[in-house]
Motif scaffolding. Sequence first.
Motif, PDB file in Angstrom:
ATOM      1  N   LYS A  17       0.829  -1.214   0.000  1.00  0.00           N
ATOM      2  CA  LYS A  17       0.000   0.000   0.000  1.00  0.00           C
ATOM      3  C   LYS A  17       0.856   1.254   0.000  1.00  0.00           C
ATOM      4  CE  LYS A  17      -3.996  -2.018   2.290  1.00  0.00           C
ATOM      5  NZ  LYS A  17      -4.937  -1.932   3.397  1.00  0.00           N
ATOM      6  N   ASP A  18       2.150   1.100   0.191  1.00  0.00           N
ATOM      7  CA  ASP A  18       3.078   2.226   0.257  1.00  0.00           C
ATOM      8  C   ASP A  18       3.326   2.784  -1.153  1.00  0.00           C
ATOM      9  OD1 ASP A  18       5.382   3.860   0.272  1.00  0.00           O
ATOM     10  OD2 ASP A  18       6.236   2.766   1.964  1.00  0.00           O
ATOM     11  N   PRO A  19       2.934   4.048  -1.417  1.00  0.00           N
ATOM     12  CA  PRO A  19       3.099   4.624  -2.753  1.00  0.00           C
ATOM     13  C   PRO A  19       4.544   4.625  -3.260  1.00  0.00           C
ATOM     14  CG  PRO A  19       1.668   6.012  -1.432  1.00  0.00           C
ATOM     15  CD  PRO A  19       2.250   4.981  -0.511  1.00  0.00           C
ATOM     16  N   GLU A  20       5.510   4.821  -2.363  1.00  0.00           N
ATOM     17  CA  GLU A  20       6.908   4.820  -2.791  1.00  0.00           C
ATOM     18  C   GLU A  20       7.321   3.440  -3.295  1.00  0.00           C
ATOM     19  OE1 GLU A  20      10.558   5.784  -3.992  1.00  0.00           O
ATOM     20  OE2 GLU A  20       9.016   7.220  -3.400  1.00  0.00           O
ATOM     21  N   VAL A  21       6.939   2.415  -2.569  1.00  0.00           N
ATOM     22  CA  VAL A  21       7.268   1.049  -2.978  1.00  0.00           C
ATOM     23  C   VAL A  21       6.487   0.681  -4.237  1.00  0.00           C
ATOM     24  CG1 VAL A  21       7.326  -1.381  -2.258  1.00  0.00           C
ATOM     25  CG2 VAL A  21       7.822   0.426  -0.603  1.00  0.00           C
ATOM     26  N   ARG A  23       5.711   2.693  -6.628  1.00  0.00           N
ATOM     27  CA  ARG A  23       6.452   3.318  -7.737  1.00  0.00           C
ATOM     28  C   ARG A  23       7.686   2.491  -8.086  1.00  0.00           C
ATOM     29  NH1 ARG A  23       4.853   7.919  -4.973  1.00  0.00           N
ATOM     30  NH2 ARG A  23       6.864   8.230  -3.974  1.00  0.00           N
ATOM     31  N   GLN A  24       8.389   1.997  -7.070  1.00  0.00           N
ATOM     32  CA  GLN A  24       9.579   1.180  -7.318  1.00  0.00           C
ATOM     33  C   GLN A  24       9.219  -0.089  -8.087  1.00  0.00           C
ATOM     34  OE1 GLN A  24      11.335   0.496  -3.471  1.00  0.00           O
ATOM     35  NE2 GLN A  24      11.891   2.650  -3.200  1.00  0.00           N
ATOM     36  N   VAL A  25       8.133  -0.740  -7.683  1.00  0.00           N
ATOM     37  CA  VAL A  25       7.700  -1.965  -8.357  1.00  0.00           C
ATOM     38  C   VAL A  25       7.293  -1.659  -9.798  1.00  0.00           C
ATOM     39  CG1 VAL A  25       5.939  -3.793  -8.381  1.00  0.00           C
ATOM     40  CG2 VAL A  25       7.036  -3.140  -6.228  1.00  0.00           C
ATOM     41  N   LEU A  26       6.533  -0.605  -9.989  1.00  0.00           N
ATOM     42  CA  LEU A  26       6.100  -0.243 -11.348  1.00  0.00           C
ATOM     43  C   LEU A  26       7.304   0.132 -12.209  1.00  0.00           C
ATOM     44  CD1 LEU A  26       2.875   1.774 -10.477  1.00  0.00           C
ATOM     45  CD2 LEU A  26       3.012  -0.550 -11.423  1.00  0.00           C
ATOM     46  N   ASN A  27       8.221   0.908 -11.664  1.00  0.00           N
ATOM     47  CA  ASN A  27       9.431   1.271 -12.404  1.00  0.00           C
ATOM     48  C   ASN A  27      10.229   0.028 -12.789  1.00  0.00           C
ATOM     49  OD1 ASN A  27       9.016   4.060 -12.398  1.00  0.00           O
ATOM     50  ND2 ASN A  27      10.105   4.342 -10.472  1.00  0.00           N
ATOM     51  N   SER A  28      10.389  -0.884 -11.843  1.00  0.00           N
ATOM     52  CA  SER A  28      11.154  -2.108 -12.096  1.00  0.00           C
ATOM     53  C   SER A  28      10.543  -2.939 -13.219  1.00  0.00           C
ATOM     54  CB  SER A  28      11.224  -2.964 -10.835  1.00  0.00           C
ATOM     55  OG  SER A  28      11.937  -2.303  -9.834  1.00  0.00           O
ATOM     56  N   ASN A  29       9.245  -2.818 -13.370  1.00  0.00           N
ATOM     57  CA  ASN A  29       8.542  -3.594 -14.382  1.00  0.00           C
ATOM     58  C   ASN A  29       8.161  -2.770 -15.609  1.00  0.00           C
ATOM     59  OD1 ASN A  29       8.006  -6.464 -13.324  1.00  0.00           O
ATOM     60  ND2 ASN A  29       7.820  -5.108 -11.556  1.00  0.00           N
ATOM     61  N   ILE A  31       6.299  -0.200 -16.060  1.00  0.00           N
ATOM     62  CA  ILE A  31       4.887   0.137 -16.203  1.00  0.00           C
ATOM     63  C   ILE A  31       4.748   1.634 -15.942  1.00  0.00           C
ATOM     64  CG2 ILE A  31       2.552  -0.226 -15.321  1.00  0.00           C
ATOM     65  CD1 ILE A  31       3.405  -3.057 -14.562  1.00  0.00           C
ATOM     66  N   PRO A  32       4.374   2.401 -16.964  1.00  0.00           N
ATOM     67  CA  PRO A  32       4.218   3.851 -16.786  1.00  0.00           C
ATOM     68  C   PRO A  32       3.058   4.177 -15.839  1.00  0.00           C
ATOM     69  CG  PRO A  32       4.165   3.238 -19.109  1.00  0.00           C
ATOM     70  CD  PRO A  32       4.106   1.976 -18.319  1.00  0.00           C
ATOM     71  N   TYR A  33       3.214   5.241 -15.108  1.00  0.00           N
ATOM     72  CA  TYR A  33       2.188   5.690 -14.172  1.00  0.00           C
ATOM     73  C   TYR A  33       2.290   7.200 -14.017  1.00  0.00           C
ATOM     74  CZ  TYR A  33       6.169   5.922 -11.061  1.00  0.00           C
ATOM     75  OH  TYR A  33       7.393   6.217 -10.514  1.00  0.00           O
ATOM     76  N   VAL A  34       1.306   7.753 -13.339  1.00  0.00           N
ATOM     77  CA  VAL A  34       1.308   9.181 -13.011  1.00  0.00           C
ATOM     78  C   VAL A  34       1.365   9.294 -11.499  1.00  0.00           C
ATOM     79  CG1 VAL A  34      -0.047  11.309 -13.078  1.00  0.00           C
ATOM     80  CG2 VAL A  34      -0.009   9.792 -15.058  1.00  0.00           C
ATOM     81  N   ARG A  35       2.198  10.191 -11.028  1.00  0.00           N
ATOM     82  CA  ARG A  35       2.272  10.469  -9.587  1.00  0.00           C
ATOM     83  C   ARG A  35       1.360  11.651  -9.298  1.00  0.00           C
ATOM     84  NH1 ARG A  35       7.228  12.733  -6.119  1.00  0.00           N
ATOM     85  NH2 ARG A  35       6.376  12.268  -4.076  1.00  0.00           N
ATOM     86  N   ARG A  36       0.402  11.430  -8.435  1.00  0.00           N
ATOM     87  CA  ARG A  36      -0.539  12.499  -8.074  1.00  0.00           C
ATOM     88  C   ARG A  36       0.135  13.476  -7.112  1.00  0.00           C
ATOM     89  NH1 ARG A  36      -4.571   7.804  -7.157  1.00  0.00           N
ATOM     90  NH2 ARG A  36      -5.796   7.809  -9.049  1.00  0.00           N
ATOM     91  N   THR A  40       0.378   9.648  -4.266  1.00  0.00           N
ATOM     92  CA  THR A  40      -0.141   8.339  -4.643  1.00  0.00           C
ATOM     93  C   THR A  40       0.060   8.112  -6.144  1.00  0.00           C
ATOM     94  OG1 THR A  40      -2.380   9.204  -4.977  1.00  0.00           O
ATOM     95  CG2 THR A  40      -1.859   8.301  -2.784  1.00  0.00           C
ATOM     96  N   VAL A  41      -0.129   6.870  -6.543  1.00  0.00           N
ATOM     97  CA  VAL A  41       0.121   6.454  -7.917  1.00  0.00           C
ATOM     98  C   VAL A  41      -1.198   6.276  -8.654  1.00  0.00           C
ATOM     99  CG1 VAL A  41       1.077   4.588  -9.320  1.00  0.00           C
ATOM    100  CG2 VAL A  41       2.255   5.301  -7.243  1.00  0.00           C
ATOM    101  N   ALA A  42      -1.227   6.679  -9.918  1.00  0.00           N
ATOM    102  CA  ALA A  42      -2.372   6.439 -10.788  1.00  0.00           C
ATOM    103  C   ALA A  42      -1.880   5.703 -12.021  1.00  0.00           C
ATOM    104  CB  ALA A  42      -3.039   7.759 -11.183  1.00  0.00           C
ATOM    105  N   VAL A  43      -2.523   4.575 -12.309  1.00  0.00           N
ATOM    106  CA  VAL A  43      -2.178   3.787 -13.490  1.00  0.00           C
ATOM    107  C   VAL A  43      -3.474   3.178 -14.026  1.00  0.00           C
ATOM    108  CG1 VAL A  43      -1.636   1.685 -12.200  1.00  0.00           C
ATOM    109  CG2 VAL A  43      -0.586   2.041 -14.414  1.00  0.00           C
ATOM    110  N   THR A  44      -3.547   3.028 -15.330  1.00  0.00           N
ATOM    111  CA  THR A  44      -4.757   2.475 -15.938  1.00  0.00           C
ATOM    112  C   THR A  44      -4.611   0.982 -16.189  1.00  0.00           C
ATOM    113  OG1 THR A  44      -4.031   2.857 -18.223  1.00  0.00           O
ATOM    114  CG2 THR A  44      -5.227   4.669 -17.127  1.00  0.00           C
TER     115      THR A  44
END
Length: 78
Positions: A17-21, A23-29, A31-36, A40-44
Amino acid sequence: MSELLTQSELARLTGTKDPEVQRQVLNSNRIPYVRRRDGTVAVTWEIVNQSVLARAGSTVSTEAGTLPPGFNLSAAAN
């Protein structure tokens, strides 16, 4: 328009649930996202699904040992 993952879905996908982690997981994979503004993270779902399809078509292994801890790629398919 593609639907955004809920915070619960995002936590299930990334394993945290940690937004920083998240982001790390999404970056590692890759997967583009938007930081609000609140951090918090927003991804479709469309972006997540494209990532799953790209992994399925590549020679990169998606076995648990190659993914960051907590990353649940199969949750994206559900």
